[in-house]
Motif scaffolding. Sequence first.
Motif, PDB file in Angstrom:
ATOM      1  N   HIS A  42       3.664  -2.673  -5.697  1.00 24.54           N
ATOM      2  CA  HIS A  42       4.667  -1.854  -5.197  1.00 24.54           C
ATOM      3  C   HIS A  42       4.656  -0.400  -5.476  1.00 24.54           C
ATOM      4  O   HIS A  42       5.088   0.426  -4.723  1.00 24.54           O
ATOM      5  N   GLY A  43       3.979   0.075  -6.752  1.00 21.62           N
ATOM      6  CA  GLY A  43       3.896   1.216  -7.033  1.00 21.62           C
ATOM      7  C   GLY A  43       2.924   1.991  -5.840  1.00 21.62           C
ATOM      8  O   GLY A  43       2.997   3.212  -5.504  1.00 21.62           O
ATOM      9  N   ILE A  44       1.809   1.277  -5.556  1.00 18.08           N
ATOM     10  CA  ILE A  44       0.714   1.630  -4.688  1.00 18.08           C
ATOM     11  C   ILE A  44       1.596   1.856  -3.266  1.00 18.08           C
ATOM     12  O   ILE A  44       1.254   3.111  -2.726  1.00 18.08           O
ATOM     13  N   ILE A  45       2.169   0.988  -3.076  1.00 15.20           N
ATOM     14  CA  ILE A  45       2.930   0.960  -1.746  1.00 15.20           C
ATOM     15  C   ILE A  45       4.045   2.069  -1.563  1.00 15.20           C
ATOM     16  O   ILE A  45       3.838   2.953  -0.692  1.00 15.20           O
ATOM     17  N   CYS A  46       4.491   2.427  -2.707  1.00 14.79           N
ATOM     18  CA  CYS A  46       5.479   3.537  -2.726  1.00 14.79           C
ATOM     19  C   CYS A  46       4.758   4.678  -2.746  1.00 14.79           C
ATOM     20  O   CYS A  46       5.337   5.746  -1.947  1.00 14.79           O
ATOM     21  N   ALA A  47       3.623   4.995  -3.387  1.00 18.99           N
ATOM     22  CA  ALA A  47       2.987   6.208  -3.399  1.00 18.99           C
ATOM     23  C   ALA A  47       2.442   6.604  -2.084  1.00 18.99           C
ATOM     24  O   ALA A  47       2.508   7.493  -1.282  1.00 18.99           O
ATOM     25  N   PHE A  48       1.663   5.648  -1.382  1.00 18.32           N
ATOM     26  CA  PHE A  48       0.987   5.863   0.046  1.00 18.32           C
ATOM     27  C   PHE A  48       2.226   6.102   1.209  1.00 18.32           C
ATOM     28  O   PHE A  48       2.025   7.009   2.004  1.00 18.32           O
ATOM     29  N   GLY A  49       3.288   5.288   0.749  1.00 16.40           N
ATOM     30  CA  GLY A  49       4.462   5.324   1.935  1.00 16.40           C
ATOM     31  C   GLY A  49       4.941   6.747   1.910  1.00 16.40           C
ATOM     32  O   GLY A  49       5.499   7.316   2.908  1.00 16.40           O
ATOM     33  N   LEU A  50       5.162   7.192   0.692  1.00 17.64           N
ATOM     34  CA  LEU A  50       5.612   8.698   0.322  1.00 17.64           C
ATOM     35  C   LEU A  50       5.045   9.647   1.094  1.00 17.64           C
ATOM     36  O   LEU A  50       5.336  10.441   1.501  1.00 17.64           O
ATOM     37  N   ILE A  51       3.700   9.597   0.686  1.00 12.07           N
ATOM     38  CA  ILE A  51       2.762  10.677   1.133  1.00 12.07           C
ATOM     39  C   ILE A  51       3.006  10.567   2.795  1.00 12.07           C
ATOM     40  O   ILE A  51       2.752  11.737   3.618  1.00 12.07           O
ATOM     41  N   GLY A  52       2.355   9.448   3.297  1.00 11.67           N
ATOM     42  CA  GLY A  52       2.334   9.263   4.733  1.00 11.67           C
ATOM     43  C   GLY A  52       3.322   9.633   5.591  1.00 11.67           C
ATOM     44  O   GLY A  52       3.571  10.406   6.470  1.00 11.67           O
ATOM     45  N   ASN A  53       4.683   8.944   5.135  1.00 12.55           N
ATOM     46  CA  ASN A  53       5.950   9.520   5.929  1.00 12.55           C
ATOM     47  C   ASN A  53       6.518  10.967   5.611  1.00 12.55           C
ATOM     48  O   ASN A  53       6.815  11.390   6.600  1.00 12.55           O
ATOM     49  N   LEU A  54       6.185  11.728   4.753  1.00  9.43           N
ATOM     50  CA  LEU A  54       6.312  13.060   4.370  1.00  9.43           C
ATOM     51  C   LEU A  54       5.599  13.739   5.151  1.00  9.43           C
ATOM     52  O   LEU A  54       6.155  14.921   5.885  1.00  9.43           O
TER      53      LEU A  54
END
Length: 366
Positions: A42-54
Amino acid sequence: MDYTEAWTVYSNSTVTGPEEEPEELCNLDPNPVEAITQTYIHGIICAFGLIGNLLVIVTYIFYKRTKTMTDVYLYNVAVADLIFVVALPFIIYNEAHSWLMGSAVCKMLRSVYSINLYSGMLLLACISGDRYFAIVQARRFFGTRSRTLIYSRLICSAVWVFAVALTLPTLIYTECVEEQNLWAGTVTVMCQLSFRTSQKAKLMKVLVPSLQMAIGFLLPLLVMVFCYSSIVYTLLRAHSTQRHKAVRVILAVVVVFIVCQLPYNVVLLDHTLSLFKERSCDAEKLKLKVLAICRSIAYLHCCLNPILYAFIGVKFRSHFQQIMVDLWCFSKKYIYSSRASRATTEVCISGFKTSDASNNMSSFTA
């Protein structure tokens, strides 16, 4: 989203008389290894999701002057996914620790996933519909799509209102509940769905996941399959050198959607149908483990959306490269001396203007 209690009574043998021992308690808590593994995922998903969507949001706001209907939909999808990945660390915390943030934050936390699910999936269906009208119905709607940008904003607003309305049951019935761990001898506070009567519990525990499956998965899937199959048929008939690449992109979009969402919805359906049946402890443990794995796969969609719908586009990649150049230039401003900083600032301003000059492109998804 879980719809079971942390502690449940399961029958492993038939009771033959009043002198028999009472039914044993089944501990449904995940083992420490599984909990740690799920936290890292979930931490990896959070990091990549944060970067990509930003990056999608920054591109839309600062690097995209001419905006199309698809751009508006993409921006709203990115906002929905960003809200979810920001809330994901709190969801992880709630699954592993006692909830300490109060009832109001608890309700907001449990509602975020539901809002993201409905709004994100329905907006993906809107994107497929927009592409259908742009390619399959291009002649009929030629010259009118640029004047209907206001309608895309109205549609997005309607989707958000609809998503919030569908989330109301979760918002109303989510509470902070004290649970006693008989094995550890401790009391923890969990943020979860809670009901006063058994009849209401039966109704809501079937209604909430049923709405998620019907509106958050089946409806968008049917729209996407119809629209994209029509688009593929149209592209294959056209004499274009880019048609094979476009078909591959469309197939990737549909396949990723199905791979991410189908397993979770199938397991959730099976779990919902068996809620009010007698289950063995081992079977329930296995079912919850599979549900947790499929839920993590479904979470992946929030960090894959920017890649599938934005980064694949040549025009978006050019904006992304310009963002990297601008970030590098502005970072040098704080590293070098004031003299070098002034020179660097001129380069950064020039680069940003170059990016603006290229904003006449119709869509960064092309």
